[in-house]
Design a protein around this motif. Structure first.
Motif, PDB file in Angstrom:
ATOM      1  N   ALA A  34       0.804  -1.228   0.000  1.00  0.00           N
ATOM      2  CA  ALA A  34       0.000   0.000   0.000  1.00  0.00           C
ATOM      3  C   ALA A  34       0.836   1.276   0.000  1.00  0.00           C
ATOM      4  O   ALA A  34       0.281   2.374  -0.179  1.00  0.00           O
ATOM      5  CB  ALA A  34      -0.926  -0.003   1.219  1.00  0.00           C
ATOM      6  N   LEU A  35       2.154   1.168   0.189  1.00  0.00           N
ATOM      7  CA  LEU A  35       2.988   2.364   0.340  1.00  0.00           C
ATOM      8  C   LEU A  35       2.827   3.391  -0.782  1.00  0.00           C
ATOM      9  O   LEU A  35       2.714   4.586  -0.507  1.00  0.00           O
ATOM     10  CB  LEU A  35       4.463   1.978   0.467  1.00  0.00           C
ATOM     11  N   PRO A  36       2.841   3.005  -2.056  1.00  0.00           N
ATOM     12  CA  PRO A  36       2.748   4.030  -3.106  1.00  0.00           C
ATOM     13  C   PRO A  36       1.454   4.847  -3.050  1.00  0.00           C
ATOM     14  O   PRO A  36       1.407   5.965  -3.578  1.00  0.00           O
ATOM     15  CB  PRO A  36       2.816   3.211  -4.403  1.00  0.00           C
ATOM     16  N   ARG A  37       0.428   4.313  -2.426  1.00  0.00           N
ATOM     17  CA  ARG A  37      -0.855   5.022  -2.337  1.00  0.00           C
ATOM     18  C   ARG A  37      -0.944   5.884  -1.079  1.00  0.00           C
ATOM     19  O   ARG A  37      -1.938   6.577  -0.869  1.00  0.00           O
ATOM     20  CB  ARG A  37      -2.010   4.013  -2.368  1.00  0.00           C
ATOM     21  N   ARG A  38       0.080   5.833  -0.256  1.00  0.00           N
ATOM     22  CA  ARG A  38       0.095   6.606   0.987  1.00  0.00           C
ATOM     23  C   ARG A  38       1.003   7.806   0.829  1.00  0.00           C
ATOM     24  O   ARG A  38       1.860   7.846  -0.067  1.00  0.00           O
ATOM     25  CB  ARG A  38       0.601   5.727   2.140  1.00  0.00           C
ATOM     26  N   PRO A  39       0.872   8.813   1.684  1.00  0.00           N
ATOM     27  CA  PRO A  39       1.833   9.919   1.649  1.00  0.00           C
ATOM     28  C   PRO A  39       3.217   9.442   2.063  1.00  0.00           C
ATOM     29  O   PRO A  39       3.358   8.459   2.799  1.00  0.00           O
ATOM     30  CB  PRO A  39       1.260  10.921   2.665  1.00  0.00           C
ATOM     31  N   ALA A  85      10.951   3.786   1.551  1.00  0.00           N
ATOM     32  CA  ALA A  85      10.561   2.847   0.503  1.00  0.00           C
ATOM     33  C   ALA A  85       9.511   3.425  -0.434  1.00  0.00           C
ATOM     34  O   ALA A  85       9.143   2.782  -1.420  1.00  0.00           O
ATOM     35  CB  ALA A  85      10.017   1.559   1.131  1.00  0.00           C
ATOM     36  N   HIS A  86       9.027   4.621  -0.150  1.00  0.00           N
ATOM     37  CA  HIS A  86       8.036   5.257  -1.029  1.00  0.00           C
ATOM     38  C   HIS A  86       8.707   5.646  -2.348  1.00  0.00           C
ATOM     39  O   HIS A  86       9.836   6.142  -2.358  1.00  0.00           O
ATOM     40  CB  HIS A  86       7.451   6.495  -0.353  1.00  0.00           C
ATOM     41  N   PRO A  87       8.044   5.436  -3.483  1.00  0.00           N
ATOM     42  CA  PRO A  87       8.687   5.751  -4.765  1.00  0.00           C
ATOM     43  C   PRO A  87       8.994   7.231  -4.975  1.00  0.00           C
ATOM     44  O   PRO A  87       9.776   7.562  -5.863  1.00  0.00           O
ATOM     45  CB  PRO A  87       7.679   5.248  -5.808  1.00  0.00           C
ATOM     46  N   ARG A  88       8.417   8.113  -4.152  1.00  0.00           N
ATOM     47  CA  ARG A  88       8.719   9.543  -4.275  1.00  0.00           C
ATOM     48  C   ARG A  88       9.507  10.068  -3.082  1.00  0.00           C
ATOM     49  O   ARG A  88       9.476  11.265  -2.780  1.00  0.00           O
ATOM     50  CB  ARG A  88       7.422  10.337  -4.482  1.00  0.00           C
ATOM     51  N   PHE A  89      10.223   9.180  -2.432  1.00  0.00           N
ATOM     52  CA  PHE A  89      11.173   9.613  -1.399  1.00  0.00           C
ATOM     53  C   PHE A  89      12.514   9.879  -2.073  1.00  0.00           C
ATOM     54  O   PHE A  89      13.166   8.965  -2.560  1.00  0.00           O
ATOM     55  CB  PHE A  89      11.345   8.554  -0.305  1.00  0.00           C
ATOM     56  N   PHE A  90      12.907  11.141  -2.104  1.00  0.00           N
ATOM     57  CA  PHE A  90      14.162  11.546  -2.737  1.00  0.00           C
ATOM     58  C   PHE A  90      15.032  12.355  -1.779  1.00  0.00           C
ATOM     59  O   PHE A  90      15.948  13.057  -2.199  1.00  0.00           O
ATOM     60  CB  PHE A  90      13.886  12.409  -3.981  1.00  0.00           C
ATOM     61  N   ARG A 444       6.562  18.337   4.665  1.00  0.00           N
ATOM     62  CA  ARG A 444       5.391  18.088   5.497  1.00  0.00           C
ATOM     63  C   ARG A 444       4.179  17.666   4.674  1.00  0.00           C
ATOM     64  O   ARG A 444       3.231  17.083   5.202  1.00  0.00           O
ATOM     65  CB  ARG A 444       5.049  19.339   6.306  1.00  0.00           C
ATOM     66  N   GLY A 445       4.201  17.949   3.372  1.00  0.00           N
ATOM     67  CA  GLY A 445       3.019  17.726   2.550  1.00  0.00           C
ATOM     68  C   GLY A 445       2.742  16.281   2.205  1.00  0.00           C
ATOM     69  O   GLY A 445       1.590  15.889   2.036  1.00  0.00           O
ATOM     70  N   GLY A 446       3.794  15.451   2.067  1.00  0.00           N
ATOM     71  CA  GLY A 446       3.599  14.030   1.823  1.00  0.00           C
ATOM     72  C   GLY A 446       3.549  13.612   0.366  1.00  0.00           C
ATOM     73  O   GLY A 446       3.550  12.416   0.080  1.00  0.00           O
ATOM     74  N   ASP A 447       3.498  14.569  -0.592  1.00  0.00           N
ATOM     75  CA  ASP A 447       3.438  14.189  -2.006  1.00  0.00           C
ATOM     76  C   ASP A 447       4.811  13.790  -2.550  1.00  0.00           C
ATOM     77  O   ASP A 447       4.922  12.918  -3.417  1.00  0.00           O
ATOM     78  CB  ASP A 447       2.894  15.350  -2.843  1.00  0.00           C
TER      79      ASP A 447
END
Length: 501
Positions: A34-39, A85-90, A444-447
């Motif tokens: 479910a991680l990619p669907r979460r902030p 592990a989120h795909p938008r963690f940079f 802080r936004g999570g996107d």
């Protein structure tokens, strides 16, 4: 407690352990899926997290049932954590954990060997030794080097530093200390070198004043001519040039120092050549990476982080030292041990720890699963995705691209009406303020989660990709997310100013 049994509060029988383990794996798999669907993270305060996890409560007098406890804690942690592990963690150079590494940590915890002595951990010790050989071979370093696994890049670099100190002091520095014969030890790194160098100078006793900070060129790479002049000047003054740090992928921008030139200077002038490859060292195996990385093969020591570009779960840093005896000379207080006429590896003699966990298993399993080709592909994909992000940033009217190297892209938000005035000092200060506030809102936004760097005195946003979950769609979404948030920040800041920008 009877003669034949003991009722311990932490014990479980095999059936209970099996049942709870199956449930936990199912819950973890659902959460990870479910991680990619979460902030990426949630905008929470420290006090709200303490309240959610009941962290102000006293130690309970009586225990809890393990099944509900595991289920509740897993859910709470996934609800109140940041996910690398989120795909938008940079944000930082922290990778998602490879699934086989997660399972490897479970096996390692079940065995629980102390990998400080061979007798206490025969299989674990030999697996760690092979893991070091495989890592060295993968990056083009000599596979018969010495080495061991430590917590991460800081510790890997510090262990190499201590080996250099013992090898290059010219006296028995372990017995007589760093002032043993009155000469000053000197170490060298560029102004972009990670702060581990200050820690090492402090902890080793030579002091941070012993560091010679070498200037960089326009690409933030060490200036070899300045390095040579500094070492020659220190030698003439009676100091002892001990260690030179070449950075294989700086934390801020991914810049790679001119390692071949640094290696030549160290050979000429007798200094220990160390490569901090905690981030970029593994890219030496990839054709798309800078050619200067190949020169880490000439180093006396190299530090790399499997929990970065090998995607191992934390913690996992690796020390590689060309001469294994240099590690023993820096840390051992025992003679070599033999068993059945074979020399044993006791890792207590190769680093600062006595008690050591089985860090190698998660790395070793992943290397066996992916193979060298699999890792080359994954690292190359991360680099290509970073280049794609840079292209998308450069094409966006509201963003300014600064740098792209290895898998790091730096850039900033610039309002359209200020682009032509970026050189003005007042505008520059305003742009720094906008991007500082922008970073805070993005984190802080999570996107999307990015961090920051300072490039030529300008405050920049920084995106690093060491993430096998990230796709091209993820990186191409970044400019739009950043620009929308940037416009909101710009509007709010201008409304708060007494004078227009």
């Amino acid at each position: 407690m009877t003669k034949d049994s003991r009722d311990a509060a932490v014990a479980m029988d095999a059936e209970q352990f099996r049942t709870l383990g199956h449930r936990l794996i199912d819950q973890l798999a659902d959460c990870l899926e479910a991680l990619p669907r979460r902030p990426v993270t949630r905008d929470e305060t420290p006090s709200s997290i303490r309240d959610a996890l009941d962290l102000n409560a006293p130690l309970p007098e009586t225990g809890s049932e393990p099944g509900p406890l595991l289920e509740q804690v897993t859910r709470l942690l996934f609800d109140h954590s940041l996910f690398n592990a989120h795909p938008r963690f940079f944000g930082y150079i922290t990778a998602p954990p490879a699934p086989i590494g997660i399972l490897g940590d479970l096996i390692a915890s079940a065995l629980n060997p102390n990998v400080g002595a061979w007798a206490l951990s025969p299989a674990a010790t030999e697996i760690e030794a092979q893991t070091i050989r495989w890592i060295a071979s993968f990056i083009g370093y000599t596979p018969d080097c010495g080495g061991l696994l430590v917590s991460g890049g800081n510790m890997a670099n510090i262990v190499c530093f201590m080996a250099a100190r013992a090898a290059k002091a010219g006296w028995n520095v372990r017995e007589r200390g760093v002032a043993g014969d009155g000469r000053r030890l000197r170490v060298y790194g560029s102004t972009e070198t990670h702060t581990w160098l200050q820690k090492a100078a402090d902890l080793s006793g030579i002091g941070t004043d012993a560091i010679r900070w070498i200037p960089t060129d326009a690409d933030l790479r060490m200036d070899p001519a300045a390095l040579r002049r500094q070492i020659e000047g220190d030698t003439a003054a009676g100091d002892v040039p001990c260690l030179v740090v070449g950075t294989a992928g700086s934390v801020s921008t991914g810049a790679v120092d001119p390692l071949p030139a640094i290696a030549e200077i160290c050979r000429d002038l007798g200094a220990w050549f160390h490569v901090d490859g905690a981030y970029g060292g593994f890219a030496a195996a990839v054709a798309e990476a800078p050619g200067d990385l190949r020169a880490l093969a000439a180093a006396d020591s190299v530090a790399v982080d499997p929990h970065k570009w090998l995607y191992a779960p934390l913690e996992a840093g690796a020390v590689l030292v060309r001469d294994a005896e240099a590690l023993r000379a820096a840390f051992s207080y025992h003679p070599p041990y033999y068993h059945f006429k074979e020399r044993l590896t006791n890792y207590v003699d190769y680093g600062p720890q006595n008690s050591r966990g089985f860090r190698a298993l998660k790395v070793w399993l992943a290397l066996k699963q992916a193979g060298a080709a699999g890792y080359r592909q994954a690292i190359a994909d991360d680099i290509r995705l970073s280049r794609a992000m840079a292209e998308a940033v450069a094409a966006h009217a509201d963003l300014e691209l600064f740098t792209q190297a290895l898998s790091i892209t730096t850039f900033r938000y610039v309002p359209a009406d200020l682009r032509a005035m970026r050189g003005d000092a007042t505008v520059q200060r305003y742009l720094d303020a906008v991007n500082r506030e922008l970073l805070d809102r993005l984190q802080r936004g999570g996107d999307v989660f990015v961090s920051n760097a300072v490039i030529d005195g300008r405050y920049a946003l920084r995106a690093c990709i060491v993430n096998f979950h990230t796709t091209r769609a993820d990186v191409e979404a970044v400019p739009g997310i950043v620009a929308r948030a940037g416009r909101a920040v710009d509007t709010d800041l201008r409304a708060s100013l007494s004078e227009p920008v």
